[in-house]
Design a protein around this motif. Structure first.
Motif, PDB file in Angstrom:
ATOM      1  N   ARG A   1       0.837  -1.218  -0.030  1.00  0.00           N
ATOM      2  CA  ARG A   1      -0.050   0.122  -0.055  1.00  0.00           C
ATOM      3  C   ARG A   1       0.909   1.237  -0.035  1.00  0.00           C
ATOM      4  N   LEU A   2       0.657   2.171  -1.098  1.00  0.00           N
ATOM      5  CA  LEU A   2       1.387   3.242  -1.185  1.00  0.00           C
ATOM      6  C   LEU A   2       0.487   4.540  -0.849  1.00  0.00           C
ATOM      7  N   LEU A   3       0.816   5.358   0.226  1.00  0.00           N
ATOM      8  CA  LEU A   3      -0.088   6.355   0.503  1.00  0.00           C
ATOM      9  C   LEU A   3       0.496   7.710   0.385  1.00  0.00           C
ATOM     10  N   TRP A   4       0.275   8.695  -0.185  1.00  0.00           N
ATOM     11  CA  TRP A   4       1.208   9.953  -0.602  1.00  0.00           C
ATOM     12  C   TRP A   4       0.882  10.807   0.529  1.00  0.00           C
ATOM     13  N   ASP A   5       1.939  11.313   0.742  1.00  0.00           N
ATOM     14  CA  ASP A   5       2.057  12.639   1.934  1.00  0.00           C
ATOM     15  C   ASP A   5       1.145  13.617   1.775  1.00  0.00           C
ATOM     16  N   SER A   6       0.340  14.077   2.651  1.00  0.00           N
ATOM     17  CA  SER A   6      -0.476  15.209   2.917  1.00  0.00           C
ATOM     18  C   SER A   6       0.305  16.566   2.653  1.00  0.00           C
ATOM     19  N   PRO A   7      -0.600  17.512   1.988  1.00  0.00           N
ATOM     20  CA  PRO A   7      -1.781  17.638   1.374  1.00  0.00           C
ATOM     21  C   PRO A   7      -1.515  17.215   0.052  1.00  0.00           C
ATOM     22  N   GLN A   8      -0.428  16.797  -0.541  1.00  0.00           N
ATOM     23  CA  GLN A   8      -0.619  16.137  -1.921  1.00  0.00           C
ATOM     24  C   GLN A   8      -1.405  15.110  -2.139  1.00  0.00           C
ATOM     25  N   SER A   9      -1.914  15.194  -3.476  1.00  0.00           N
ATOM     26  CA  SER A   9      -2.726  13.816  -3.723  1.00  0.00           C
ATOM     27  C   SER A   9      -1.706  12.834  -4.820  1.00  0.00           C
ATOM     28  N   ALA A  10      -2.100  11.648  -4.770  1.00  0.00           N
ATOM     29  CA  ALA A  10      -1.176  10.707  -5.524  1.00  0.00           C
ATOM     30  C   ALA A  10      -1.238  11.025  -6.891  1.00  0.00           C
ATOM     31  N   PRO A  11      -0.184  10.787  -7.719  1.00  0.00           N
ATOM     32  CA  PRO A  11      -0.065  11.009  -9.172  1.00  0.00           C
ATOM     33  C   PRO A  11      -0.986   9.756  -9.732  1.00  0.00           C
ATOM     34  N   ILE A  12      -1.225   9.852 -11.001  1.00  0.00           N
ATOM     35  CA  ILE A  12      -1.764   8.762 -11.902  1.00  0.00           C
ATOM     36  C   ILE A  12      -0.750   7.762 -12.293  1.00  0.00           C
ATOM     37  N   LEU A  13      -0.573   6.829 -11.798  1.00  0.00           N
ATOM     38  CA  LEU A  13       0.497   5.418 -12.476  1.00  0.00           C
ATOM     39  C   LEU A  13       0.041   5.159 -13.866  1.00  0.00           C
ATOM     40  N   THR A  14       1.249   5.087 -14.428  1.00  0.00           N
ATOM     41  CA  THR A  14       1.081   4.478 -15.662  1.00  0.00           C
ATOM     42  C   THR A  14       1.723   3.035 -15.821  1.00  0.00           C
ATOM     43  N   SER A  15       2.685   2.616 -14.771  1.00  0.00           N
ATOM     44  CA  SER A  15       3.212   1.366 -14.879  1.00  0.00           C
ATOM     45  C   SER A  15       3.607   1.031 -13.346  1.00  0.00           C
ATOM     46  N   ALA A  16       3.697  -0.146 -12.783  1.00  0.00           N
ATOM     47  CA  ALA A  16       4.175  -0.467 -11.573  1.00  0.00           C
ATOM     48  C   ALA A  16       4.996  -1.991 -11.666  1.00  0.00           C
ATOM     49  N   GLN A  17       6.111  -1.873 -11.274  1.00  0.00           N
ATOM     50  CA  GLN A  17       6.880  -3.140 -11.316  1.00  0.00           C
ATOM     51  C   GLN A  17       7.296  -3.587 -10.144  1.00  0.00           C
ATOM     52  N   LEU A  18       7.824  -4.715  -9.833  1.00  0.00           N
ATOM     53  CA  LEU A  18       8.544  -4.985  -8.429  1.00  0.00           C
ATOM     54  C   LEU A  18       9.439  -5.994  -8.865  1.00  0.00           C
ATOM     55  N   GLN A  19      10.773  -5.669  -8.424  1.00  0.00           N
ATOM     56  CA  GLN A  19      11.997  -6.719  -8.531  1.00  0.00           C
ATOM     57  C   GLN A  19      12.076  -7.464  -7.432  1.00  0.00           C
ATOM     58  N   SER A  20      12.220  -8.689  -7.737  1.00  0.00           N
ATOM     59  CA  SER A  20      12.473  -9.614  -6.466  1.00  0.00           C
ATOM     60  C   SER A  20      13.702 -10.706  -6.789  1.00  0.00           C
ATOM     61  N   VAL A  21      14.178 -11.086  -5.750  1.00  0.00           N
ATOM     62  CA  VAL A  21      15.165 -12.322  -5.988  1.00  0.00           C
ATOM     63  C   VAL A  21      14.925 -13.375  -5.017  1.00  0.00           C
ATOM     64  N   ARG A  22      15.468 -14.614  -5.473  1.00  0.00           N
ATOM     65  CA  ARG A  22      15.156 -15.883  -4.692  1.00  0.00           C
ATOM     66  C   ARG A  22      16.067 -15.848  -3.294  1.00  0.00           C
ATOM     67  N   SER A  23      17.339 -15.226  -3.453  1.00  0.00           N
ATOM     68  CA  SER A  23      18.477 -15.113  -2.473  1.00  0.00           C
ATOM     69  C   SER A  23      19.029 -13.773  -2.528  1.00  0.00           C
ATOM     70  N   LEU A  24      18.797 -13.203  -1.387  1.00  0.00           N
ATOM     71  CA  LEU A  24      19.143 -11.795  -1.250  1.00  0.00           C
ATOM     72  C   LEU A  24      20.641 -11.617  -0.883  1.00  0.00           C
ATOM     73  N   PRO A  25      21.419 -10.933  -1.590  1.00  0.00           N
ATOM     74  CA  PRO A  25      22.820 -10.483  -1.080  1.00  0.00           C
ATOM     75  C   PRO A  25      22.820 -10.178   0.468  1.00  0.00           C
ATOM     76  N   LEU A  26      23.944 -10.162   1.004  1.00  0.00           N
ATOM     77  CA  LEU A  26      24.345  -9.822   2.245  1.00  0.00           C
ATOM     78  C   LEU A  26      24.226  -8.074   2.332  1.00  0.00           C
ATOM     79  N   PRO A  27      23.736  -7.600   3.353  1.00  0.00           N
ATOM     80  CA  PRO A  27      23.626  -6.052   3.299  1.00  0.00           C
ATOM     81  C   PRO A  27      24.889  -5.225   3.374  1.00  0.00           C
ATOM     82  N   LEU A  28      24.574  -3.929   2.623  1.00  0.00           N
ATOM     83  CA  LEU A  28      25.855  -3.135   2.499  1.00  0.00           C
ATOM     84  C   LEU A  28      26.232  -2.764   4.208  1.00  0.00           C
TER      85      LEU A  28
END
Length: 459
Positions: A220-247
Motif C-alpha cells: 500500500r502506497l500512501l502519498w503525503d498530505s496535502p498532496q494527492s497521488a499521481p496517476i500511475l502508468t506502470s508498476a513493477q516489482l523486482q524480486s530475488v530468490r536469494s538476497l545478497p548480504l547487506p551493505l
C-alpha cells in the motif's frame, strides 16, 4: 657397495623429508600473537556453528584485501575451522522484474489522518479483482490518496519498486510504503521518494525505490498530505530468490578540493564500493554530478556513476537525494565532478561515506570461550573452508538458523607486542631450520660420495 649406496641415498631422502615436515609443522602452528588486531567475540544461540558479520572497520584491519589473514581462536589459543561468505550461497539468482496490477485508493479530501477504508474483492488464490472505497464519495470530495499493488503472484523477497506516472505531476513524489499478507494487518516498510525534474535542458528522473528484501502479498502506497497521488502508468516489482548480504557503511571520509567543482577522496585501500553518500550540508543544494574512480594515481579516471544530488526544502521538510550507486568494482580513489550551474557544493570538499557488501564469517566452535577474531598478517596463507565443507548438510535455510556471534562492544584491540612474521627484520627461526636441513643433506651426501670412492673389498 650398491646396497650401501642405496641406503645412503635413502637416508638423505628420509632426513630431508623429516626436516621439511618439521619446518612445515612449525610454521603451521599459528597463534593469536602472530596477528596485529584482536577482536573479542560474544556468541549467542545454538552452536556449534556461529556466524558473524564483519564490520567494515574490522575488515580494514586486515593486511590482505581478500581477508586471507582472518582467523578465529578459542580461549586456549587454538584455531577454529571457518568459512567466509561475501554473498549468499545461491547468489547466482538473477533479479526478476514483474509487472503488477495497481488499484487506486480514494478518500475524502480532508481525511488525511488515516489510511483510506476500502472494500476488496479477491480471487481464491488471493489475486485482487476489485478495490473500492468503503463509503460512497460525492463528486468533487474524493481525493486519490495512493495505490494498492497486488504482489500475490510473486513468491520471493521484494527488493525494489519501480513506478512511472503521468507527466502532469513533475517534481518530487514522497509516500509511505506498507506491506500486508491479509489486507487487514499492515507493516511499515519505510518511505519512498520519486522525482522528475528538468535541469539545464536535461531531464532527470528517479523511478526506483528500495524495498527491505522481505516477502509480501500486497503493498500500500500512501502519498503525503496535502498532496494527492499521481496517476500511475506502470508498476513493477523486482524480486530475488536469494538476497545478497547487506551493505556496510564507512565513517565519514574527508576529501580535497582539486579545483572549482572537482573533489577527490582517498580510500583506505582498494575496495569493491557499491554506493557513495555525499554530504550536503547546506539546504537548497542542487548538483548534477559525475563520479569517477581508479585503483591508484598511475591509472586514468573511469566514470562510475552520474546523477542529480539535492537537498531541497519542500512543505517545511528536507527532500534529500545524496547517494550514487556504483558497479562494485575495486577502487581506491574517488573523484566527483560537479556541474556548477546548480550552485556547486562550495570550496571545501564535502565528506563522503562509502558502502561495500558485508562479509560474513562462519566458524565451528571448538574448545572453551571466549573466542577471538584476529586479523593483520601480511604473510599467512588463506585457511578458510567452503561452507559446504564446514557444514556437511549446508543449505541457505540452515545458515539462517545458526548461532550468532558479534563483535563484543565494537572493541578492536592491538597487542602491545606484535610478533608478526612480516618482512621486517630477520626471521632467525626460519633460517635456522633451513640451515639444519642443508647441513644434514650435505653430511649425508658426503657419506655417499666417500662410499663411491672407496675401492671394492678383495674377495
Amino acid at each position: 657397495m650398491s646396497q650401501k649406496l642405496n641406503r645412503a641415498w635413502l637416508g638423505i631422502f628420509a632426513m630431508g623429508m623429516a626436516l621439511s615436515v618439521s619446518f612445515q609443522e612449525t610454521w603451521a602452528q599459528e597463534s593469536p600473537a602472530d596477528f596485529a588486531t584482536h577482536v573479542p567475540l560474544s556468541v549467542s544461540g545454538e552452536g556449534p556453528w556461529y556466524r558473524v558479520e564483519l564490520p567494515l572497520a574490522v575488515q580494514l584491519s586486515a593486511r590482505q584485501t581478500d581477508l586471507s589473514d582472518v582467523r578465529v581462536f578459542n580461549a586456549a589459543g587454538e584455531p577454529q575451522a571457518y568459512a567466509l561468505s561475501r554473498a549468499n550461497a545461491q547468489a547466482d539468482d538473477n533479479p526478476t522484474l514483474t509487472d503488477v496490477k495497481w488499484f487506486p485508493l480514494y478518500d475524502s479530501a480532508d481525511a488525511t489522518g488515516h489510511a483510506p477504508s476500502v472494500r476488496v474483492q479477491a480471487s481464491a488464490n488471493g489475486t485482487l479483482v476489485q478495490v473500492q472505497p468503503s463509503t460512497e464519495l460525492e463528486v468533487g470530495e474524493e481525493a486519490l490518496r495512493g495505490w494498492l499493488l497486488d504482489a500475490s503472484a510473486i513468491k520471493a523477497p521484494l527488493q525494489q519498486l519501480i513506478l512511472d506516472w503521468t507527466s502532469e505531476r513533475d517534481g518530487f513524489q514522497r509516500f509511505s510504503i506498507e506491506a500486508s499478507d491479509d489486507l487487514q494487518h499492515w507493516q511499515s516498510w519505510g518511505e519512498g521518494q520519486l522525482a522528475r525534474l528538468t535541469f539545464a535542458d536535461e531531464r532527470v528522473e528517479q523511478h526506483e525505490v528500495s524495498l527491505p528484501g522481505q516477502s509480501a502479498r500486497y503493498l500500500r502506497l500512501l502519498w503525503d498530505s496535502p498532496q494527492s497521488a499521481p496517476i500511475l502508468t506502470s508498476a513493477q516489482l523486482q524480486s530475488v530468490r536469494s538476497l545478497p548480504l547487506p551493505l556496510t557503511w564507512s565513517h565519514a571520509l574527508d576529501g580535497n578540493s582539486v579545483k572549482a567543482g572537482e573533489y577527490t577522496w582517498q580510500l583506505p585501500r582498494g575496495l569493491n564500493v557499491e554506493r557513495v553518500q555525499v554530504e550536503l550540508s547546506q539546504p537548497n543544494s542542487l548538483a548534477p554530478v559525475i563520479l569517477s574512480g581508479r585503483r591508484d594515481s598511475s591509472l586514468p579516471w573511469q566514470p562510475l556513476s552520474s546523477g542529480l544530488l539535492y537537498r531541497l526544502t519542500q512543505n517545511g521538510e528536507d527532500v534529500v537525494q545524496n547517494e550514487l550507486q556504483l558497479p562494485g568494482q575495486a577502487i581506491q580513489q574517488l573523484k566527483l565532478t560537479v556541474d556548477e550551474r546548480g550552485g556547486g557544493l562550495g570550496a571545501q570538499a564535502p565528506t563522503v561515506k562509502f558502502a561495500v557488501r558485508a562479509t560474513q564469517l562462519v566458524f565451528l566452535a571448538r574448545g572453551s570461550e571466549p573466542y577471538t577474531l584476529v586479523l593483520g598478517n601480511a604473510t599467512v596463507k588463506a585457511a578458510n573452508l567452503p561452507l559446504s565443507t564446514l557444514i556437511p548438510d549446508y543449505s541457505p535455510a540452515k545458515l539462517a538458523t545458526l548461532g550468532q556471534a558479534s563483535v563484543d562492544g565494537g572493541v578492536v584491540t592491538t597487542p602491545a607486542v606484535s610478533t608478526l612474521p612480516a618482512a621486517v627484520g630477520t626471521d632467525w627461526k626460519k633460517f635456522g631450520l633451513w640451515a639444519v636441513l642443508l647441513l644434514g643433506v650435505l653430511f649425508l651426501a658426503a657419506m655417499a660420495f666417500s662410499l663411491l670412492r672407496k675401492p671394492p673389498a678383495n674377495p
